[in-house]
Design a protein around this motif. Structure first.
Motif, short mmCIF file in Angstrom:
data_model
loop_
_atom_site.label_atom_id
_atom_site.label_comp_id
_atom_site.label_asym_id
_atom_site.label_seq_id
_atom_site.Cartn_x
_atom_site.Cartn_y
_atom_site.Cartn_z
N GLY A 29 118.69 35.04 99.76
CA GLY A 29 119.34 36.33 99.96
C GLY A 29 120.55 36.50 99.06
N HIS A 30 121.34 35.46 98.94
CA HIS A 30 122.51 35.49 98.06
C HIS A 30 122.08 35.71 96.61
N ALA A 31 121.09 34.96 96.17
CA ALA A 31 120.61 35.10 94.78
C ALA A 31 120.08 36.51 94.52
N THR A 32 119.36 37.06 95.46
CA THR A 32 118.80 38.40 95.31
C THR A 32 119.88 39.47 95.32
N GLU A 33 120.80 39.38 96.27
CA GLU A 33 121.84 40.39 96.42
C GLU A 33 122.89 40.33 95.32
N ILE A 34 123.35 39.13 94.99
CA ILE A 34 124.44 38.96 94.05
C ILE A 34 123.94 38.82 92.60
N GLY A 35 122.74 38.27 92.45
CA GLY A 35 122.17 38.10 91.12
C GLY A 35 122.50 36.78 90.45
N HIS A 36 122.97 35.83 91.21
CA HIS A 36 123.22 34.49 90.65
C HIS A 36 121.90 33.74 90.59
N PRO A 37 121.48 33.30 89.41
CA PRO A 37 120.11 32.83 89.23
C PRO A 37 119.80 31.38 89.63
N VAL A 38 120.79 30.48 89.65
CA VAL A 38 120.47 29.06 89.82
C VAL A 38 121.18 28.46 91.04
N ILE A 39 120.40 27.73 91.83
CA ILE A 39 120.95 26.98 92.96
C ILE A 39 120.66 25.50 92.73
N ALA A 40 121.37 24.68 93.48
CA ALA A 40 121.12 23.24 93.49
C ALA A 40 121.03 22.81 94.95
N SER A 41 120.29 21.75 95.18
CA SER A 41 120.26 21.19 96.52
C SER A 41 121.66 20.73 96.90
N PHE A 42 122.03 20.96 98.14
CA PHE A 42 123.31 20.49 98.66
C PHE A 42 123.07 19.40 99.70
#
Length: 87
Positions: free
Chosen positions: A58-71
């Motif tokens: 949801g964050h990536a879709t709404e804000i447009g930040h493309p890359v996540i990492a496992s936490f």
């Protein structure tokens, strides 16, 4: 295999974690999560797609930040939402 541009340009250092004890949105609404993901653009901590609320996506879709990492402890993978590739 060549990585996508988003993965190669993503931060290599850890962005500041704003809420390291859990998913920011789940903590706010009293929900549960399965695994945690960190946004490599801003440090947002969200829950994975196996969690009921899928806050990282949801964050990536709404804000447009493309890359996540496992936490998650012991995991070091990254995922690009734009190109649907793991790095």
């Amino acid at each position: 295999m060549e990585l996508c541009q988003h993965l190669t340009e993503a931060r290599t250092e850890d962005p500041p974690a704003r809420t390291p004890q859990g998913c920011e949105e789940c903590l706010a609404i009293g929900a549960r999560w399965v695994h945690l993901r960190r946004c490599l653009s801003c440090g947002h901590i969200g829950c994975c797609d196996s969690s009921p609320n899928r806050h990282a996506t949801g964050h990536a879709t709404e804000i447009g930040h493309p890359v996540i990492a496992s936490f998650e402890p012991g995991e070091s993978w990254r995922w690009c939402y734009v190109d649907n590739v793991m790095g």
